[in-house]
Write an enzyme that holds these catalytic residues in place. Structure first.
Site, PDB file in Angstrom:
ATOM      1  N   SER A  61       0.929  -1.282   0.115  1.00  0.00           N
ATOM      2  CA  SER A  61       0.162  -0.013  -0.059  1.00  0.00           C
ATOM      3  C   SER A  61       0.659   1.260   0.047  1.00  0.00           C
ATOM      4  O   SER A  61       2.011   1.224   0.345  1.00  0.00           O
ATOM      5  CB  SER A  61      -1.072   0.017   1.330  1.00  0.00           C
TER       6      SER A  61
HETATM    7  N1  SAH Z   1      -0.865  -4.795   3.893  1.00  0.00           N
HETATM    8  C1  SAH Z   1      -0.071  -5.229   2.758  1.00  0.00           C
HETATM    9  C2  SAH Z   1      -0.492  -5.022   1.506  1.00  0.00           C
HETATM   10  C3  SAH Z   1      -1.780  -5.563   1.256  1.00  0.00           C
HETATM   11  S1  SAH Z   1      -2.300  -6.024  -0.500  1.00  0.00           S
HETATM   12  C4  SAH Z   1       1.233  -4.651   2.897  1.00  0.00           C
HETATM   13  O1  SAH Z   1       1.496  -3.659   4.021  1.00  0.00           O
HETATM   14  O2  SAH Z   1       2.130  -4.847   1.926  1.00  0.00           O
HETATM   15  C5  SAH Z   1      -3.586  -7.129  -0.024  1.00  0.00           C
HETATM   16  C6  SAH Z   1      -3.286  -8.646   0.464  1.00  0.00           C
HETATM   17  O3  SAH Z   1      -4.468  -9.155   0.978  1.00  0.00           O
HETATM   18  C7  SAH Z   1      -2.719  -9.323  -0.651  1.00  0.00           C
HETATM   19  O4  SAH Z   1      -1.599  -9.818  -0.067  1.00  0.00           O
HETATM   20  C8  SAH Z   1      -3.883 -10.418  -0.778  1.00  0.00           C
HETATM   21  O5  SAH Z   1      -3.097 -11.775  -0.875  1.00  0.00           O
HETATM   22  C9  SAH Z   1      -4.273 -10.517   0.656  1.00  0.00           C
HETATM   23  N2  SAH Z   1      -5.726 -11.277   0.616  1.00  0.00           N
HETATM   24  C10 SAH Z   1      -6.996 -10.905  -0.201  1.00  0.00           C
HETATM   25  N3  SAH Z   1      -7.887 -11.523   0.061  1.00  0.00           N
HETATM   26  C11 SAH Z   1      -7.495 -12.133   1.447  1.00  0.00           C
HETATM   27  C12 SAH Z   1      -7.945 -13.128   2.158  1.00  0.00           C
HETATM   28  N4  SAH Z   1      -9.476 -13.518   2.138  1.00  0.00           N
HETATM   29  N5  SAH Z   1      -7.544 -13.585   3.264  1.00  0.00           N
HETATM   30  C13 SAH Z   1      -6.327 -13.288   3.456  1.00  0.00           C
HETATM   31  N6  SAH Z   1      -5.453 -12.611   2.552  1.00  0.00           N
HETATM   32  C14 SAH Z   1      -6.038 -11.882   1.445  1.00  0.00           C
END
Ligand code: SAH
EC number: 2.1.1.77
Length: 214
Positions: A61
């Site tokens: 992000s």
């Molecule tokens: N917080 C992260 C960025 C998140 S991007 C950082 O600091 O880099 C969003 C993430 O959510 C992705 O890695 C994706 O794989 C995850 N995601 C999406 N759906 C999900 C689910 N149902 N359970 C767990 N993770 C999930």
């Protein structure tokens, strides 16, 4: 580029100009080097206020969004926090500076494995990362004082609301996956849930189930 004094100054300036005023949050973001999480993918962009691609088609992000979400959680240092969407691990690392214990889950095994390595290399011992479908939360560790969802859901997932302690705060982007979403703060009271809207954001969608390709 390294996270030297000059890079830090510009990074913190950009954060402040985007409304991050909480000194503890700014301090944590000064301490944790985003470059360690961006790694080899886009090293020259690590300290710019923009989201960047990471493996598995996901994104780390934008720093100002990380700052705003962290600020909205109003952490005091005593909390047990759950993050859904480990991604690069950067957000979890920031939370680890401001809370007692951080649990973070991602549906991509590879992202969890890589994030764990960075946590170890930075000695961030109060973070536990799991591969799991975060839509169901982590019932074994519930309740949580704070929950941060870093992928967009159509509505705040029911199991997560249920795992939030009374008095607890959850921050979650809600809305249709490709449209602009609204960042919502949910506060659990002894009567129910209070909602307030923070700002428009854009996140990758919360997807059901574990990823098949790791
Ligand atoms: N917080 C992260 C960025 C998140 S991007 C950082 O600091 O880099 C969003 C993430 O959510 C992705 O890695 C994706 O794989 C995850 N995601 C999406 N759906 C999900 C689910 N149902 N359970 C767990 N993770 C999930």
């Amino acid at each position: 580029m390294s996270f030297d004094a000059e890079a830090k100054m510009q990074f913190l300036f950009a954060l402040r100009s985007q409304g991050i005023t909480d000194q503890r949050v700014l301090h944590a973001m000064e301490k944790i080097d985003r470059g360690a999480f961006v790694k080899s993918y886009f090293p020259e962009r690590a300290y710019e206020d923009m989201p960047l691609p990471i493996p598995c088609g996901q994104t780390i992000s934008q720093p100002s969004v990380v700052g705003l979400m962290t600020q909205a959680l109003e952490l005091t240092g005593r909390e047990k926090v759950l993050e859904i969407g480990t991604g690069s691990g950067y957000q979890a690392a920031i939370l680890s500076q401001l809370a007692r214990r951080v649990y973070t889950v991602d549906r991509h095994r590879r992202l969890v494995a890589e994030a764990r390595e960075v946590f170890q290399s930075l000695d961030l011992a109060n973070i536990t990362a799991f591969t799991a479908d975060g839509s169901f939360g982590l019932p074994d560790q519930a309740p949580f004082d704070r929950i941060l969802v870093t992928a967009a859901a159509e509505d705040p997932p029911g199991p997560l609301l249920a795992q939030l302690r009374i008095g607890g705060i959850m921050v979650v982007p809600v809305g249709q996956s490709d449209a602009v979403q609204r960042l919502i703060r949910v506060t659990r009271t002894d009567q129910g849930f209070d909602y307030d809207e923070l700002r428009p954001v854009r996140f990758v969608p919360l997807v059901e189930g574990l990823a098949k390709d790791g």
